[in-house]
Motif scaffolding. Structure first.
Motif, PDB file in Angstrom:
ATOM      1  N   GLN A 125       0.825  -1.207   0.000  1.00 59.06           N
ATOM      2  CA  GLN A 125       0.000   0.000   0.000  1.00 59.06           C
ATOM      3  C   GLN A 125       0.863   1.262   0.000  1.00 59.06           C
ATOM      4  N   GLN A 126       1.950   1.243   0.740  1.00 66.64           N
ATOM      5  CA  GLN A 126       2.830   2.407   0.744  1.00 66.64           C
ATOM      6  C   GLN A 126       3.435   2.639  -0.635  1.00 66.64           C
ATOM      7  N   ARG A 127       3.862   1.565  -1.285  1.00 69.32           N
ATOM      8  CA  ARG A 127       4.419   1.719  -2.629  1.00 69.32           C
ATOM      9  C   ARG A 127       3.365   2.286  -3.587  1.00 69.32           C
ATOM     10  N   ARG A 128       2.163   1.770  -3.492  1.00 71.16           N
ATOM     11  CA  ARG A 128       1.097   2.170  -4.425  1.00 71.16           C
ATOM     12  C   ARG A 128       0.665   3.619  -4.213  1.00 71.16           C
ATOM     13  N   PHE A 129       0.488   4.008  -2.959  1.00 72.11           N
ATOM     14  CA  PHE A 129      -0.082   5.326  -2.712  1.00 72.11           C
ATOM     15  C   PHE A 129       0.966   6.434  -2.623  1.00 72.11           C
ATOM     16  N   PHE A 130       2.183   6.085  -2.242  1.00 73.45           N
ATOM     17  CA  PHE A 130       3.233   7.095  -2.203  1.00 73.45           C
ATOM     18  C   PHE A 130       3.936   7.255  -3.553  1.00 73.45           C
ATOM     19  N   GLY A 131       3.858   6.219  -4.382  1.00 75.81           N
ATOM     20  CA  GLY A 131       4.580   6.207  -5.643  1.00 75.81           C
ATOM     21  C   GLY A 131       4.432   7.464  -6.491  1.00 75.81           C
ATOM     22  N   LEU A 185      -5.199  13.359  -5.029  1.00 81.07           N
ATOM     23  CA  LEU A 185      -5.182  12.085  -5.752  1.00 81.07           C
ATOM     24  C   LEU A 185      -5.940  11.031  -4.970  1.00 81.07           C
ATOM     25  N   TRP A 186      -5.823  11.090  -3.651  1.00 77.83           N
ATOM     26  CA  TRP A 186      -6.553  10.185  -2.775  1.00 77.83           C
ATOM     27  C   TRP A 186      -6.756  10.832  -1.409  1.00 77.83           C
ATOM     28  N   ASN A 187      -7.819  10.409  -0.759  1.00 77.39           N
ATOM     29  CA  ASN A 187      -8.110  10.843   0.602  1.00 77.39           C
ATOM     30  C   ASN A 187      -8.049   9.642   1.540  1.00 77.39           C
ATOM     31  N   VAL A 188      -7.419   9.827   2.678  1.00 84.06           N
ATOM     32  CA  VAL A 188      -7.461   8.814   3.734  1.00 84.06           C
ATOM     33  C   VAL A 188      -8.736   9.057   4.526  1.00 84.06           C
ATOM     34  N   VAL A 189      -9.651   8.113   4.471  1.00 83.93           N
ATOM     35  CA  VAL A 189     -10.998   8.293   5.026  1.00 83.93           C
ATOM     36  C   VAL A 189     -11.185   7.388   6.246  1.00 83.93           C
ATOM     37  N   PHE A 190     -11.632   7.981   7.330  1.00 80.37           N
ATOM     38  CA  PHE A 190     -11.942   7.238   8.548  1.00 80.37           C
ATOM     39  C   PHE A 190     -13.450   6.981   8.603  1.00 80.37           C
ATOM     40  N   ALA A 191     -13.828   5.731   8.835  1.00 75.39           N
ATOM     41  CA  ALA A 191     -15.233   5.360   8.926  1.00 75.39           C
ATOM     42  C   ALA A 191     -15.377   4.275   9.995  1.00 75.39           C
ATOM     43  N   GLY A 198     -17.616   2.642  19.262  1.00 74.25           N
ATOM     44  CA  GLY A 198     -16.684   3.729  19.534  1.00 74.25           C
ATOM     45  C   GLY A 198     -15.388   3.556  18.766  1.00 74.25           C
ATOM     46  N   ARG A 199     -14.277   3.691  19.474  1.00 73.78           N
ATOM     47  CA  ARG A 199     -12.962   3.619  18.831  1.00 73.78           C
ATOM     48  C   ARG A 199     -12.695   2.268  18.190  1.00 73.78           C
ATOM     49  N   ASP A 200     -13.265   1.208  18.761  1.00 70.16           N
ATOM     50  CA  ASP A 200     -12.999  -0.137  18.237  1.00 70.16           C
ATOM     51  C   ASP A 200     -13.556  -0.340  16.838  1.00 70.16           C
ATOM     52  N   GLY A 201     -14.542   0.466  16.455  1.00 72.31           N
ATOM     53  CA  GLY A 201     -15.181   0.269  15.162  1.00 72.31           C
ATOM     54  C   GLY A 201     -14.510   0.980  14.009  1.00 72.31           C
ATOM     55  N   ILE A 202     -13.467   1.750  14.271  1.00 73.15           N
ATOM     56  CA  ILE A 202     -12.848   2.586  13.243  1.00 73.15           C
ATOM     57  C   ILE A 202     -12.055   1.755  12.235  1.00 73.15           C
ATOM     58  N   ARG A 203     -12.243   2.088  10.956  1.00 66.17           N
ATOM     59  CA  ARG A 203     -11.454   1.533   9.862  1.00 66.17           C
ATOM     60  C   ARG A 203     -10.909   2.709   9.039  1.00 66.17           C
ATOM     61  N   ILE A 204      -9.751   2.493   8.415  1.00 67.80           N
ATOM     62  CA  ILE A 204      -9.114   3.563   7.654  1.00 67.80           C
ATOM     63  C   ILE A 204      -8.933   3.105   6.203  1.00 67.80           C
ATOM     64  N   PHE A 205      -9.453   3.904   5.272  1.00 68.05           N
ATOM     65  CA  PHE A 205      -9.411   3.564   3.856  1.00 68.05           C
ATOM     66  C   PHE A 205      -8.676   4.644   3.067  1.00 68.05           C
ATOM     67  N   VAL A 206      -8.123   4.237   1.926  1.00 62.78           N
ATOM     68  CA  VAL A 206      -7.648   5.200   0.942  1.00 62.78           C
ATOM     69  C   VAL A 206      -8.658   5.189  -0.199  1.00 62.78           C
ATOM     70  N   VAL A 207      -9.334   6.326  -0.381  1.00 61.63           N
ATOM     71  CA  VAL A 207     -10.321   6.465  -1.450  1.00 61.63           C
ATOM     72  C   VAL A 207      -9.699   7.321  -2.545  1.00 61.63           C
ATOM     73  N   GLU A 208      -9.489   6.717  -3.707  1.00 62.15           N
ATOM     74  CA  GLU A 208      -8.812   7.397  -4.800  1.00 62.15           C
ATOM     75  C   GLU A 208      -9.760   8.297  -5.585  1.00 62.15           C
ATOM     76  N   LYS A 209      -9.185   9.354  -6.142  1.00 65.70           N
ATOM     77  CA  LYS A 209      -9.967  10.312  -6.926  1.00 65.70           C
ATOM     78  C   LYS A 209     -10.672   9.591  -8.067  1.00 65.70           C
ATOM     79  N   GLY A 210     -11.951   9.891  -8.282  1.00 66.32           N
ATOM     80  CA  GLY A 210     -12.717   9.263  -9.347  1.00 66.32           C
ATOM     81  C   GLY A 210     -13.430   7.994  -8.937  1.00 66.32           C
ATOM     82  N   THR A 211     -13.283   7.562  -7.687  1.00 67.01           N
ATOM     83  CA  THR A 211     -13.983   6.364  -7.214  1.00 67.01           C
ATOM     84  C   THR A 211     -15.487   6.613  -7.253  1.00 67.01           C
ATOM     85  N   PRO A 212     -16.279   5.741  -7.893  1.00 70.11           N
ATOM     86  CA  PRO A 212     -17.734   5.929  -7.939  1.00 70.11           C
ATOM     87  C   PRO A 212     -18.320   6.053  -6.529  1.00 70.11           C
TER      88      PRO A 212
END
Length: 349
Positions: A125-131, A185-191, A198-212
């Motif tokens: 993921q680091q290679r893909r999103f930082f590249g 290019l992408w947003n790191v989205v917390f949901a 509460g805190r236990d339910g949090i997930r972190i996503f990378v949502v790329e520009k243009g995602t439907p």
């Protein structure tokens, strides 16, 4: 022990950045404010100036790490090796904010989205999103989509939802006040998978520009910092691949979502503090020069003495804020927990 005397390398970097802020940033600051943005060539100069100072420094939180850093095992990262990236970022931020605080927010790169990708993301993921940020020919940005209309720094209050559907995740919710969110290019989205967790339910996503399902709402018309984009982001049945869940599902068995958010705050709160110090320092210099020009404060006039005392108090507060900021950055560079110190620096500055 924390040493308040910065190294020669730091001083040279400070002088270089100050000159850049004075000669490049300040002359265009008003026009950038009126036009709601910086020219691309200036943003690329910001990227080059920032990268130049960080070239031989590990761990700059808002920069894209190189391949060696990505491959570095966790144990090696914890070695007691002298690092100073956080301190350098604080120096850079203060000097740029002295010129125009929007300069700090217009440095191309992963920005505040960088720390969660660095701290939580897998090597792939680091290679893909930082590249895309390693060899930029035009300004590109990443962003950090955390804040909601009803949730600021309180992770447990996040209401943007996510649910697993086969090999995809479906995200719904609204994020607000997202720096560079619309052009990123992408947003790191917390949901959250379940708000009651509460805190236990949090997930972190990378949502790329243009995602439907992902769209940009309003771009805020602000009273200040108008040369920086601040966006609303809307997610309506937004589907992202399971490969865009930072760290993978197994990673969240130990509250990794909450920890990822907190580690990001620990790295970036001191930079917000450094911005405030730079703004305050610029304001103090203007006030000082005005008083020098219009008043002879050495005369035994009560009002003049009050002016001198006020300037002295302002300078004490600025120096105190810088000291708190540098302490938090030094602790981060030393690999020490700094949650309290980072928060103290931000709220005071």
């Amino acid at each position: 022990m924390f040493d308040f005397e910065i190294s020669e390398k730091h001083r040279n970097f400070q002088a270089m950045t100050h000159m850049f802020a004075e000669q490049v940033i300040r002359p265009i600051a008003l026009k950038a404010d009126e036009e709601h943005g910086y020219p691309d060539d200036v943003m690329m100069m910001l990227a080059q100036a920032s990268a130049g100072g960080m070239a031989d420094m590990e761990g700059a939180v808002t920069m894209a790490p190189d391949e060696a850093e990505i491959k570095k095992p966790a144990a090696a990262e914890k070695e007691k090796k002298k690092r100073s990236a956080n301190m350098l970022m604080a120096i850079l931020t203060e000097e740029l904010a002295w010129g125009d605080p929007c300069a700090c927010l217009n440095i191309p790169g992963p920005g505040l989205g960088g720390p969660p990708v660095r701290f939580v993301g897998t090597e792939e993921q680091q290679r893909r999103f930082f590249g895309p940020f390693r060899n930029m020919e035009k300004p590109m940005f990443g962003a950090y989509a955390y804040t909601e209309p009803g949730a600021g720094s309180d992770t447990a209050a996040i209401r943007a939802s996510c649910r697993k559907d086969g090999k995809q995740w479906v995200i719904n919710g609204t994020k607000c006040f997202i720096t560079n969110g619309g052009r990123a290019l992408w947003n790191v989205v917390f949901a959250t998978v379940d708000a009651t967790q509460g805190r236990d339910g949090i997930r972190i996503f990378v949502v790329e520009k243009g995602t439907p399902g992902a769209s940009v709402g309003k771009i805020e018309q602000k009273m200040g910092l108008r040369a920086s984009e601040t966006a609303e982001l809307v997610y309506e049945d937004c589907r992202v691949s399971e490969e865009n869940l930072l760290g993978g599902e197994a990673h969240y068995s130990n509250k990794a979502g909450f920890k990822g958010a907190m580690k990001t705050f620990d790295s970036t709160r001191p930079l917000v503090a450094a911005m405030a110090v730079g703004i305050a320092r610029a304001a103090w210099e203007i006030a000082r020069d005005f008083v020098k020009e219009h008043y002879l404060t050495s005369r035994p006039v009560t009002r003049y003495r009050t002016l001198a005392d006020t300037l002295a108090r302002m300078q004490r507060e600025i120096d105190t804020a810088r000291g708190l900021t540098w302490r938090a950055c030094w602790m981060a560079d030393e690999g020490l927990p700094n949650s309290k110190e980072a928060s103290m620096a931000k709220v005071y500055a």
